[in-house]
Design a protein around this motif. Structure first.
Motif, mmCIF file in Angstrom:
data_model
loop_
_atom_site.group_PDB
_atom_site.id
_atom_site.type_symbol
_atom_site.label_atom_id
_atom_site.label_comp_id
_atom_site.label_asym_id
_atom_site.label_seq_id
_atom_site.Cartn_x
_atom_site.Cartn_y
_atom_site.Cartn_z
ATOM 1 N N ARG A 1 -5.144 -2.410 6.661
ATOM 2 C CA ARG A 1 -6.576 -2.217 6.918
ATOM 3 C C ARG A 1 -7.236 -3.533 7.323
ATOM 4 O O ARG A 1 -8.062 -3.583 8.242
ATOM 5 C CB ARG A 1 -7.256 -1.661 5.676
ATOM 6 N N GLU A 2 -6.878 -4.623 6.640
ATOM 7 C CA GLU A 2 -7.446 -5.934 6.961
ATOM 8 C C GLU A 2 -7.045 -6.365 8.372
ATOM 9 O O GLU A 2 -7.857 -6.889 9.136
ATOM 10 C CB GLU A 2 -6.977 -6.971 5.940
ATOM 11 N N SER B 1 1.789 -2.491 1.798
ATOM 12 C CA SER B 1 0.757 -1.596 1.283
ATOM 13 C C SER B 1 -0.298 -1.366 2.353
ATOM 14 O O SER B 1 -0.308 -2.021 3.406
ATOM 15 C CB SER B 1 0.107 -2.206 0.036
ATOM 16 N N ARG B 2 -1.205 -0.443 2.093
ATOM 17 C CA ARG B 2 -2.230 -0.121 3.080
ATOM 18 C C ARG B 2 -3.292 -1.214 3.201
ATOM 19 O O ARG B 2 -3.928 -1.343 4.252
ATOM 20 C CB ARG B 2 -2.881 1.211 2.719
ATOM 21 N N THR B 3 -3.476 -2.019 2.156
ATOM 22 C CA THR B 3 -4.545 -3.029 2.182
ATOM 23 C C THR B 3 -4.381 -4.045 3.307
ATOM 24 O O THR B 3 -5.321 -4.265 4.084
ATOM 25 C CB THR B 3 -4.650 -3.745 0.821
ATOM 26 N N ARG C 1 -1.438 -10.431 5.402
ATOM 27 C CA ARG C 1 -2.343 -9.836 6.390
ATOM 28 C C ARG C 1 -2.087 -10.401 7.776
ATOM 29 O O ARG C 1 -2.093 -9.682 8.782
ATOM 30 C CB ARG C 1 -3.798 -10.114 5.998
#
Length: 220
Positions: A54-55, A49-51, A15
């Motif tokens: 988003r974070e 990935s999208r996670t 992240r």
């Protein structure tokens, strides 16, 4: 089994890596003000990935680099506006604290680093190299921040400093950069004289000037 005695070097969280890449893309203009940020597209671009995307976008929204409109979209924040003005006020205050604390502790080597950074800043501006001017400006202000060794100041600047880099990029691409170089010289002079409060006032003023530069002008 017991934990190995030899520690592996820590790896940054994915992240955080994604946040850094998105932050840098916003600061350097790759992602322009007002541009819509779709997490699926960003994930493909960054190869993640999208996670974590988003974070990262949530973190960038907290610092004011992006604006999230629930149920609608997430866009790159404008260079001017309340978020930038708020960030400029906070960053100015943090640099004032850093300079007050650092000035009595500055070594001759520190003063020399500041002078060399300002010389590099002037040369970069003369060459029309805005990226180099920004890097030199960061190096200049980093001397006092590092010497002050105030963890709270460093944390706040890491969060809100990038919000202002886009405004600085506009400033350093104009004639205003010469005024910044002159203020840098004033700051060096006060630091050399160990006049902490005069130096701090100059440092604070450099950042408060961005409040004027980023305040939208009313149309008569």
């Amino acid at each position: 089994m017991p934990v190995p005695a030899t520690a592996s070097p820590p790896r940054p969280l994915l992240r955080d890596e994604v946040r850094t890449r998105l932050r840098d893309a916003i600061v350097d203009g790759t992602l322009a003000p007002g541009e819509q940020l779709r997490d699926a597209e960003l994930a493909v671009w960054l190869g993640v990935s999208r996670t974590p995307v988003r974070e990262a976008l949530l973190d960038l929204a907290r610092s004011g680099l992006v604006q999230a409109f629930p149920g609608r979209s997430t866009v790159v924040s404008p260079v001017e506006g309340r978020d930038v003005q708020d960030a400029a006020a906070v960053v100015a205050a943090m640099h004032r604290v850093a300079v007050v604390e650092a000035t009595p502790l500055l070594t001759d080597g520190d003063i020399q680093r500041m002078q060399e950074a300002n010389d590099a800043f002037v040369a970069a501006h003369a060459a029309g190299d805005t990226d180099a001017a920004l890097a030199a400006d960061r190096a200049f202000h980093a001397v006092a921040v590092e010497r002050a060794s105030n963890a709270a100041v460093r944390t706040v600047l890491a969060l809100y400093g990038p919000v202002l880099e886009r405004a600085e990029r506009l400033r350093f691409g104009s004639h205003d950069a010469s005024a910044s170089a002159s203020r840098h010289a004033d700051l060096i002079r006060h630091c050399t004289a160990r006049d902490a409060h005069a130096a701090a006032s100059v440092a604070e003023g450099l950042w408060l000037d961005l409040l004027t530069d980023t305040t939208p002008q009313e149309t008569p």
